[in-house]
Design a protein around this motif. Structure first.
Motif, short mmCIF file in Angstrom:
data_model
loop_
_atom_site.label_atom_id
_atom_site.label_comp_id
_atom_site.label_asym_id
_atom_site.label_seq_id
_atom_site.Cartn_x
_atom_site.Cartn_y
_atom_site.Cartn_z
N GLY A 1 0.80 -1.20 -0.07
CA GLY A 1 0.08 0.15 0.21
C GLY A 1 0.83 1.32 0.08
N LEU A 2 1.88 1.40 0.98
CA LEU A 2 2.74 2.36 0.67
C LEU A 2 3.51 2.80 -0.38
CD1 LEU A 2 3.97 2.05 4.67
CD2 LEU A 2 2.51 4.01 3.47
N VAL A 3 3.87 1.52 -0.87
CA VAL A 3 4.70 1.39 -2.18
C VAL A 3 3.67 1.94 -3.45
CG1 VAL A 3 5.91 0.04 -4.08
CG2 VAL A 3 6.30 -0.36 -1.59
N CYS A 4 2.65 1.74 -3.35
CA CYS A 4 1.46 2.05 -4.36
C CYS A 4 1.61 3.69 -4.21
CB CYS A 4 0.18 1.46 -4.21
SG CYS A 4 -1.05 1.81 -5.33
N VAL A 5 1.35 4.04 -2.95
CA VAL A 5 1.00 5.68 -2.61
C VAL A 5 2.34 6.32 -3.24
CG1 VAL A 5 1.11 7.38 -0.84
CG2 VAL A 5 -0.18 5.24 -0.48
N ALA A 6 3.53 5.80 -2.99
CA ALA A 6 4.93 6.15 -3.50
C ALA A 6 4.98 6.28 -5.09
CB ALA A 6 6.23 5.41 -2.88
N ALA A 7 4.20 5.28 -5.78
CA ALA A 7 4.16 5.30 -7.17
C ALA A 7 3.24 6.36 -7.54
CB ALA A 7 4.08 3.77 -7.66
N ASN A 8 2.40 6.83 -7.03
CA ASN A 8 1.15 7.85 -7.49
C ASN A 8 1.53 9.36 -7.10
OD1 ASN A 8 -1.27 6.12 -8.82
ND2 ASN A 8 -0.11 4.89 -7.24
N MET B 1 -9.02 11.24 -1.47
CA MET B 1 -9.49 9.89 -1.92
C MET B 1 -8.55 8.73 -2.79
SD MET B 1 -13.79 10.55 -1.80
CE MET B 1 -13.70 11.53 -3.31
N GLY B 2 -8.10 9.48 -3.67
CA GLY B 2 -7.21 8.74 -4.67
C GLY B 2 -6.02 8.27 -3.63
N LEU B 3 -5.31 8.94 -2.81
CA LEU B 3 -4.42 8.32 -2.05
C LEU B 3 -4.76 7.46 -0.89
CD1 LEU B 3 -2.48 11.52 -0.72
CD2 LEU B 3 -1.37 9.75 -1.91
N ALA B 4 -5.97 7.44 -0.50
CA ALA B 4 -6.68 6.52 0.32
C ALA B 4 -6.69 5.16 -0.49
CB ALA B 4 -7.89 6.88 0.92
N THR B 5 -7.21 5.17 -1.71
CA THR B 5 -7.23 4.21 -2.42
C THR B 5 -6.08 3.33 -2.68
OG1 THR B 5 -9.48 5.25 -3.75
CG2 THR B 5 -8.52 3.50 -4.70
N CYS B 6 -4.96 4.04 -3.06
CA CYS B 6 -3.83 3.56 -3.36
C CYS B 6 -3.39 2.85 -2.17
CB CYS B 6 -2.67 4.73 -3.65
SG CYS B 6 -3.12 5.51 -5.22
N LEU B 7 -3.56 3.33 -1.01
CA LEU B 7 -3.13 2.50 0.25
C LEU B 7 -4.05 1.41 0.64
CD1 LEU B 7 -1.25 3.07 2.65
CD2 LEU B 7 -3.26 4.04 4.04
N ILE B 8 -5.23 1.42 0.21
CA ILE B 8 -6.01 0.11 0.50
C ILE B 8 -6.08 -0.73 -0.75
CG2 ILE B 8 -7.33 1.32 2.25
CD1 ILE B 8 -9.68 1.21 0.34
N ALA B 9 -5.84 -0.45 -2.13
CA ALA B 9 -5.73 -1.36 -3.01
C ALA B 9 -5.41 -2.74 -2.97
CB ALA B 9 -5.12 -0.59 -4.20
#
Length: 242
Positions: free
Chosen positions: A170-177, A192-200
């Motif tokens: 989740g944190l890696v996904c946030v860093a990628a976005n 909400m986009g950030l939150a979605t990256c974290l929980i995806a």
């Protein structure tokens, strides 16, 4: 015929994995609908599910490596590389101001990195190291950058671990976005986009673990063509709307 001979049985498809791929494709199309000329900025939020779920699909395929011939994995990489090239022109026709390559080179490099961690053979480790160097040097040219290349590995590392380990991918996904830009924007869609990256990653893992009884249409090799095709269809839609 010897009594010990058996009839080969086709490997049973993972319906949950096919569902994950279809949902990732749907989220990607929703995300790209923002570029057809309508006011659809809110679609950015479900669009944040697409890339991590494609990375999770890579991890799921690699996790089953003991039942998949090595040659099949090389074919997997070959299809990604082939459609990386095929998709670049439709991608740039649709995304007028694109400043990165299409997403498939990122996924191909990510596959090499995750495979190198898993296989441990010298050639696999060497290719993984080369992929990491390429991702580091050309991070600005890759969609989702260096962290996007690392995301399939992060998914694979936590694939069979308890649910709370999903915070790592989740944190890696946030860093990628481009989290800095989203955070400084402060708009509801960005947050909400950030939150979605974290929980995806967690959402995708839950789906894979609990949707085993579903049986959507199998997503086979022809599905690679959907990536460039959807750019052309959306481009046509934009011209019709305009």
């Amino acid at each position: 015929m010897h009594g010990t001979e058996t009839i080969p049985v086709r490997r049973v498809r993972d319906g949950a994995l096919d569902l994950l791929k279809w949902l990732a494709l749907l989220c990607m199309v929703l995300d790209h609908l923002r570029y057809v000329g309508l006011s659809l900025d809110g679609l950015y939020v479900p669009g944040r599910l697409a890339f991590p779920w494609f990375c999770l699909a890579i991890a799921a395929n690699l996790h089953r490596v003991s039942r998949v011939p090595v040659t099949g994995q090389w074919r997997y990489l070959g299809w990604l590389l082939l459609f990386s090239v095929i998709s670049e022109v439709p991608y740039r026709l649709f995304i007028d101001d694109a400043d990165t390559l299409n997403v498939l080179p990122t996924l191909a490099l990510g596959l090499l990195v995750a495979r190198g961690w898993q296989q441990k053979a010298l050639v696999d480790r060497g290719l993984a190291l080369i992929a990491l160097v390429v991702a580091g040097v050309f991070s600005a040219q890759l969609m989702f950058g260096f962290f996007g290349v690392v995301l399939p590995l992060a998914m694979l590392v936590v694939f069979r671990r308890p649910w709370y380990f999903s915070i790592l991918p989740g944190l890696v996904c946030v860093a990628a976005n481009q989290w800095q830009i989203l955070l400084s924007s402060g708009t509801p869609v960005a947050l909400m986009g950030l939150a979605t990256c974290l929980i995806a990653p967690l959402a995708g893992l839950v789906l894979l673990r609990h949707a085993g009884q579903v049986s959507p249409p199998a997503m086979r090799r022809w599905a690679y063509a959907l990536y460039p095709a959807h750019f052309l269809l959306l481009l046509l839609l934009r011209k019709i709307i305009a």
